[in-house]
Design a protein around this motif. Sequence first.
Motif, short mmCIF file in Angstrom:
data_model
loop_
_atom_site.label_atom_id
_atom_site.label_comp_id
_atom_site.label_asym_id
_atom_site.label_seq_id
_atom_site.Cartn_x
_atom_site.Cartn_y
_atom_site.Cartn_z
N PHE A 64 0.83 -1.21 0.00
CA PHE A 64 0.00 0.00 0.00
C PHE A 64 0.87 1.26 0.00
O PHE A 64 0.59 2.22 -0.74
CB PHE A 64 -0.95 -0.01 1.21
N ALA A 65 1.91 1.27 0.82
CA ALA A 65 2.81 2.44 0.86
C ALA A 65 3.42 2.68 -0.52
O ALA A 65 3.51 3.83 -0.99
CB ALA A 65 3.90 2.23 1.90
N ILE A 66 3.83 1.60 -1.19
CA ILE A 66 4.43 1.71 -2.53
C ILE A 66 3.38 2.21 -3.53
O ILE A 66 3.64 3.11 -4.33
CB ILE A 66 4.98 0.33 -2.97
N SER A 67 2.19 1.63 -3.45
CA SER A 67 1.13 1.95 -4.41
C SER A 67 0.63 3.39 -4.22
O SER A 67 0.48 4.14 -5.19
CB SER A 67 -0.02 0.96 -4.24
N ARG A 68 0.39 3.76 -2.96
CA ARG A 68 -0.11 5.10 -2.72
C ARG A 68 0.91 6.15 -3.15
O ARG A 68 0.57 7.12 -3.82
CB ARG A 68 -0.46 5.30 -1.23
N SER A 69 2.17 5.93 -2.79
CA SER A 69 3.21 6.87 -3.18
C SER A 69 3.30 6.99 -4.70
O SER A 69 3.42 8.09 -5.25
CB SER A 69 4.55 6.42 -2.60
#
Lengths: 201, 201
Positions: A64-69
């Motif tokens: 999620f952190a990778i995707s949101r960023s």
Amino acid sequence: MTTVSAEWWPDVQPEAARRLMLAGVESFAKHGFHATTTRDIAGAAGMSPAALYVHFPSKAALLFAISRSGHEQTLALVENVLARITDPVERMRQLVEDFVAWHARRHTIARVVQYELNALPEEEYRIVAKLRRRIAQLVREVIAQGVQADVFTVTDQHVAARAVLSLGVDVARWYGDRVRETPEALGREYSELVLRMLGTH
Amino acid sequence: MTTVSAEWWPDVQPEAARRLMLAGVESFAKHGFHATTTRDIAGAAGMSPAALYVHFPSKAALLFAISRSGHEQTLALVENVLARITDPVERMRQLVEDFVAWHARRHTIARVVQYELNALPEEEYRIVAKLRRRIAQLVREVIAQGVQADVFTVTDQHVAARAVLSLGVDVARWYGDRVRETPEALGREYSELVLRMLGTH
């Protein structure tokens, strides 16, 4: 490795979190989200699984952190173009240049972001989907503005916007070290193709 | 299930092999190649792991069968257009229509084929890469023919051919049950966009 992760995620602190995101991107891109364990990721980042959980409560939280960023970066890029430029043709030109160059330069991140969407938990997916809708909406608005100003000729604005984004996103699939064009040069070539596609005279 | 697999792989015999290919496509699309076991695939096909090995010596052999068939089908579709039509504009129009419609209709197969290329063993990859190069070459030839006949205006034929294929392939990423256009209607819309992109007058 530190350099790459600081370049990719300048806003993420501390450095250990960025290191885990980088290891996550590389592992997910190579083996897929489901075949990657938190142990693999921690190991690739030179850390213990326990140290990973200090920064990310789960493998899905890391994705999620990778995707949101990734989505926030591309949305910011689009918003930045719209803030700087008002003419619809020049807006579209710069938007495609920047969007394509980003997907070429960050092709590994972009692949993970695009191909592992379904691996996001429901609520996280909703947050990312909202960012995606916002990006698509801004592209449609530029097209509508150009049609209004009679500089674009488009049969179906929805289909055209989707095609513009699709061309850009798919760069991440095929771009790699063996491609002769730089991300910037590719962005310029694609912006010409897109402007033609939109029927600029 | 029999119906779908017979429609997707009319040339594959016996039916059990097709059933395994279908289960493979669905499992690989959902979890990725690396996170799928032969036991998962056999189970999804209602067979024992031993029965799977009768038809495919390994999970990679099953992926190869899916990948080769997908590439052969798209190559056949391109060759078929070139055999029936000689005018470069009409060739490109029909080629994009058929290529896009195939990637919409067979989006699950196409995703597996495109995103799991790197999971193919070396020799199998070489066979598939040859089919991919042949498809790209034929698209470049149609563009070159149109430029020669002065009906296409293209700055870089290589970039243009890649963009045409990229637009078509990426349909598989975003196409799904919730898209309002039929594969055929989408093919027609995309062929108009591509012809403009190639600068038809």
